[in-house]
Design a protein around this motif. Structure first.
Motif, PDB file in Angstrom:
ATOM      1  N   GLU A  89       1.002  -2.851  11.285  1.00 28.53           N
ATOM      2  CA  GLU A  89       0.444  -3.675  11.874  1.00 28.53           C
ATOM      3  C   GLU A  89      -0.607  -4.687  11.555  1.00 28.53           C
ATOM      4  O   GLU A  89      -0.641  -6.009  12.089  1.00 28.53           O
ATOM      5  N   GLN A  90      -1.297  -4.407  10.422  1.00 31.64           N
ATOM      6  CA  GLN A  90      -2.572  -5.433   9.517  1.00 31.64           C
ATOM      7  C   GLN A  90      -1.520  -6.233   8.787  1.00 31.64           C
ATOM      8  O   GLN A  90      -2.128  -6.980   7.932  1.00 31.64           O
ATOM      9  N   GLY A  91      -0.107  -6.242   8.615  1.00 32.05           N
ATOM     10  CA  GLY A  91       0.633  -7.300   7.903  1.00 32.05           C
ATOM     11  C   GLY A  91       0.971  -6.982   6.408  1.00 32.05           C
ATOM     12  O   GLY A  91       1.251  -7.709   5.502  1.00 32.05           O
ATOM     13  N   VAL A  92       0.683  -5.621   6.106  1.00 31.29           N
ATOM     14  CA  VAL A  92       1.042  -5.075   4.738  1.00 31.29           C
ATOM     15  C   VAL A  92       2.497  -5.445   4.633  1.00 31.29           C
ATOM     16  O   VAL A  92       3.382  -4.953   5.468  1.00 31.29           O
ATOM     17  N   ASP A  93       2.921  -6.010   3.600  1.00 31.85           N
ATOM     18  CA  ASP A  93       4.437  -6.540   3.493  1.00 31.85           C
ATOM     19  C   ASP A  93       5.211  -5.218   3.096  1.00 31.85           C
ATOM     20  O   ASP A  93       6.373  -5.081   3.610  1.00 31.85           O
ATOM     21  N   VAL A  94       4.746  -4.223   2.174  1.00 25.97           N
ATOM     22  CA  VAL A  94       5.687  -3.038   1.551  1.00 25.97           C
ATOM     23  C   VAL A  94       4.750  -2.048   1.887  1.00 25.97           C
ATOM     24  O   VAL A  94       3.455  -1.842   1.185  1.00 25.97           O
ATOM     25  N   ILE A  95       5.483  -0.862   2.212  1.00 29.25           N
ATOM     26  CA  ILE A  95       4.679   0.625   2.176  1.00 29.25           C
ATOM     27  C   ILE A  95       5.634   1.342   1.118  1.00 29.25           C
ATOM     28  O   ILE A  95       6.775   1.176   1.187  1.00 29.25           O
ATOM     29  N   LEU A  96       4.835   1.977   0.270  1.00 30.82           N
ATOM     30  CA  LEU A  96       5.472   2.761  -0.872  1.00 30.82           C
ATOM     31  C   LEU A  96       5.188   4.498  -0.210  1.00 30.82           C
ATOM     32  O   LEU A  96       3.864   4.544  -0.453  1.00 30.82           O
TER      33      LEU A  96
ATOM     34  N   ILE B 293      -0.421  -3.971  -5.366  1.00 29.93           N
ATOM     35  CA  ILE B 293      -0.217  -2.277  -4.654  1.00 29.93           C
ATOM     36  C   ILE B 293      -1.426  -1.701  -4.974  1.00 29.93           C
ATOM     37  O   ILE B 293      -2.042  -1.533  -6.171  1.00 29.93           O
ATOM     38  N   LEU B 294      -1.807  -0.824  -3.911  1.00 29.64           N
ATOM     39  CA  LEU B 294      -2.960   0.296  -4.251  1.00 29.64           C
ATOM     40  C   LEU B 294      -2.582   1.452  -3.564  1.00 29.64           C
ATOM     41  O   LEU B 294      -1.834   1.574  -2.376  1.00 29.64           O
ATOM     42  N   VAL B 295      -3.166   2.378  -4.018  1.00 31.78           N
ATOM     43  CA  VAL B 295      -3.035   3.762  -3.428  1.00 31.78           C
ATOM     44  C   VAL B 295      -4.118   3.716  -2.409  1.00 31.78           C
ATOM     45  O   VAL B 295      -5.103   3.506  -2.531  1.00 31.78           O
ATOM     46  N   MET B 296      -3.453   4.164  -0.864  1.00 32.62           N
ATOM     47  CA  MET B 296      -4.274   3.988   0.354  1.00 32.62           C
ATOM     48  C   MET B 296      -5.487   4.758   0.123  1.00 32.62           C
ATOM     49  O   MET B 296      -6.688   4.385   0.463  1.00 32.62           O
ATOM     50  N   HIS B 297      -5.773   5.918  -0.530  1.00 30.28           N
ATOM     51  CA  HIS B 297      -6.769   6.727  -0.751  1.00 30.28           C
ATOM     52  C   HIS B 297      -8.176   6.111  -1.560  1.00 30.28           C
ATOM     53  O   HIS B 297      -9.039   6.183  -1.244  1.00 30.28           O
ATOM     54  N   ASP B 298      -7.395   5.025  -2.473  1.00 26.32           N
ATOM     55  CA  ASP B 298      -8.346   4.165  -3.259  1.00 26.32           C
ATOM     56  C   ASP B 298      -8.957   3.099  -2.317  1.00 26.32           C
ATOM     57  O   ASP B 298     -10.059   2.875  -2.467  1.00 26.32           O
ATOM     58  N   LEU B 299      -8.037   2.441  -1.516  1.00 29.84           N
ATOM     59  CA  LEU B 299      -8.445   1.465  -0.710  1.00 29.84           C
ATOM     60  C   LEU B 299      -9.559   2.053   0.440  1.00 29.84           C
ATOM     61  O   LEU B 299     -10.334   1.372   0.825  1.00 29.84           O
ATOM     62  N   LEU B 300      -9.415   3.320   0.734  1.00 29.69           N
ATOM     63  CA  LEU B 300     -10.298   3.809   1.747  1.00 29.69           C
ATOM     64  C   LEU B 300     -11.351   4.548   1.065  1.00 29.69           C
ATOM     65  O   LEU B 300     -12.337   5.269   1.993  1.00 29.69           O
ATOM     66  N   GLY B 301     -11.423   4.606  -0.320  1.00 23.63           N
ATOM     67  CA  GLY B 301     -12.634   5.419  -0.879  1.00 23.63           C
ATOM     68  C   GLY B 301     -12.517   6.743  -0.569  1.00 23.63           C
ATOM     69  O   GLY B 301     -13.600   7.402  -0.628  1.00 23.63           O
ATOM     70  N   ILE B 302     -11.482   7.439  -0.404  1.00 23.39           N
ATOM     71  CA  ILE B 302     -11.464   8.974  -0.269  1.00 23.39           C
ATOM     72  C   ILE B 302     -10.821   9.626  -1.554  1.00 23.39           C
ATOM     73  O   ILE B 302     -10.166  10.729  -1.259  1.00 23.39           O
ATOM     74  N   SER B 303     -10.484   9.006  -2.502  1.00 24.75           N
ATOM     75  CA  SER B 303     -10.070   9.653  -3.623  1.00 24.75           C
ATOM     76  C   SER B 303     -11.094  10.637  -4.438  1.00 24.75           C
ATOM     77  O   SER B 303     -12.266  10.111  -4.380  1.00 24.75           O
ATOM     78  N   SER B 304     -10.706  11.709  -4.570  1.00 26.32           N
ATOM     79  CA  SER B 304     -11.712  12.713  -5.062  1.00 26.32           C
ATOM     80  C   SER B 304     -11.565  12.486  -6.683  1.00 26.32           C
ATOM     81  O   SER B 304     -10.840  12.216  -7.116  1.00 26.32           O
ATOM     82  N   GLY B 305     -12.791  12.888  -7.298  1.00 23.89           N
ATOM     83  CA  GLY B 305     -12.671  12.756  -8.730  1.00 23.89           C
ATOM     84  C   GLY B 305     -12.928  11.407  -9.498  1.00 23.89           C
ATOM     85  O   GLY B 305     -13.427  10.377  -8.922  1.00 23.89           O
TER      86      GLY B 305
ATOM     87  N   LEU C 163       0.804  -1.096  -0.058  1.00 22.12           N
ATOM     88  CA  LEU C 163       0.091  -0.103   0.114  1.00 22.12           C
ATOM     89  C   LEU C 163       0.918   1.127  -0.134  1.00 22.12           C
ATOM     90  O   LEU C 163       2.055   1.343   0.685  1.00 22.12           O
ATOM     91  N   THR C 164       0.259   2.371  -0.567  1.00 23.23           N
ATOM     92  CA  THR C 164       1.026   3.581  -0.160  1.00 23.23           C
ATOM     93  C   THR C 164       0.697   4.252   1.104  1.00 23.23           C
ATOM     94  O   THR C 164      -0.319   3.833   1.526  1.00 23.23           O
ATOM     95  N   ALA C 165       1.611   4.758   1.603  1.00 20.68           N
ATOM     96  CA  ALA C 165       1.288   5.834   2.908  1.00 20.68           C
ATOM     97  C   ALA C 165       2.114   6.929   2.959  1.00 20.68           C
ATOM     98  O   ALA C 165       3.285   6.698   2.401  1.00 20.68           O
ATOM     99  N   TYR C 166       1.713   7.931   3.682  1.00 25.83           N
ATOM    100  CA  TYR C 166       2.492   9.129   3.538  1.00 25.83           C
ATOM    101  C   TYR C 166       2.896   9.748   4.895  1.00 25.83           C
ATOM    102  O   TYR C 166       3.368  10.712   5.037  1.00 25.83           O
ATOM    103  N   ASP C 167       2.252   9.062   5.907  1.00 26.84           N
ATOM    104  CA  ASP C 167       2.363   9.470   7.402  1.00 26.84           C
ATOM    105  C   ASP C 167       2.760   8.378   8.319  1.00 26.84           C
ATOM    106  O   ASP C 167       2.352   7.276   8.221  1.00 26.84           O
ATOM    107  N   ALA C 168       3.034   8.778   9.592  1.00 24.60           N
ATOM    108  CA  ALA C 168       3.542   7.852  10.635  1.00 24.60           C
ATOM    109  C   ALA C 168       2.135   7.176  10.988  1.00 24.60           C
ATOM    110  O   ALA C 168       2.243   5.622  11.361  1.00 24.60           O
ATOM    111  N   SER C 169       0.916   7.709  10.964  1.00 21.21           N
ATOM    112  CA  SER C 169      -0.206   6.749  11.836  1.00 21.21           C
ATOM    113  C   SER C 169      -0.639   5.873  10.706  1.00 21.21           C
ATOM    114  O   SER C 169      -0.997   4.851  11.177  1.00 21.21           O
ATOM    115  N   PHE C 170      -0.876   6.243   9.529  1.00 21.50           N
ATOM    116  CA  PHE C 170      -1.208   5.139   8.579  1.00 21.50           C
ATOM    117  C   PHE C 170       0.022   4.087   8.473  1.00 21.50           C
ATOM    118  O   PHE C 170      -0.275   2.833   7.978  1.00 21.50           O
TER     119      PHE C 170
END
Ligand code: KIV
Length: 265
Positions: free
Chosen positions: A36-43, A213-225, A23-30
């Protein structure tokens, strides 16, 4: 779950036929939740130019942007392999590549990702010699959107498909330890995954890659447009960020995601 993922362990997963989740991530919280949920790779993807900064491409993203977000993700990561994207025109010569990749590694990355094919071979070999692992990115490479004339599926024509296969083989031979392949027909991604020893991580490339791999905003349904065909909103299915992430990891590991409706034939 802390598991300290490495590129060696990713190759072992490929050999064992176990799918890799990314998954992509851009901050410490995500980063904390995903690892913790077992994602192998963070981009730390330059997709941040679109999903965080609101641009319509990844081209405005700077090296300083990726360094900043890599430091944030590093602080929260609990064991996923951390890859940092090299932004547009920060790797246009071998020396520039090596200098800029060093900054991303010093920000906390375990590996750097570069978009492109044969023109990168000298840079990739040199990164390896200097102790910097590389993920190559082929198919639809978003930094080249102006050359492609839009975000279009790549490799539909036989000659273009053969070229992507040859470039992927050359990238592995030069020392790439991972390959991301974006928006290509599923059959082409399968061919490349079978041809390479290194793991192939797909996005819009069908279920037969070694991982997804997915962009995290797509996984969470918060991508706009625009919502890409290859994305899946796990938040609407689970209503909870932890559960959405766990469901994604589970579906990738069982080969249930992506389905044909997320893929190109
Ligand atoms: O920048 C990014 O998020 C990426 C993924 C889509 C693979 O390169």
């Amino acid at each position: 779950m802390k598991k300290n993922m490495t590129s060696t362990k990713l190759i072992a997963k490929k050999l064992a036929g176990e799918k890799i989740s990314a998954l992509t991530a851009y901050d410490a919280s995500f980063a904390g939740v995903f690892s913790e949920q077992g994602v192998d790779v963070i981009l730390v993807g330059d997709s941040l130019g679109m999903v965080l900064q609101g641009h319509n491409s990844t081209i405005p993203v700077t090296l300083e942007d990726i360094c900043y977000h890599t430091r944030c993700v590093y602080a929260g990561n609990k064991g996923s392999l951390l890859i940092a994207d090299m932004p547009f025109m920060t790797y246009s010569t071998p020396q520039q590549t090596w200098d800029n990749a060093a900054k991303l590694m010093q920000a906390g990355a375990n590996m750097v990702k570069l978009e492109g094919g044969k023109w990168l071979l000298e840079s990739i070999a040199g990164l390896n010699e200097r102790g910097i692992p590389v993920c190559a990115h082929v198919g639809l490479t978003p930094q080249s959107v102006n050359v492609f004339g839009g975000y279009k599926v790549q490799g539909r024509e036989e000659e273009q498909a053969d070229n992507i296969v040859q470039e992927s083989i050359a990238l592995e031979a030069a020392g790439a330890q991972l390959l991301v392949i974006e928006c290509v027909p599923s059959g082409l991604a399968k061919r490349i995954s079978e041809a390479l020893t290194i793991p192939v991580i797909g996005i819009g490339a069908g279920v037969d890659c070694d991982g997804q791999i997915l962009v995290m905003h797509d996984l969470l349904g918060i991508s706009s447009g625009y919502i890409p065909k290859f994305s899946k909103n796990y938040m609407s299915l689970t209503g909870d960020i932890h559960k959405a992430t766990a469901a994604y990891v589970d579906e990738v590991s069982k080969g249930l995601f992506p389905g044909p409706e997320h893929s190109f034939e």
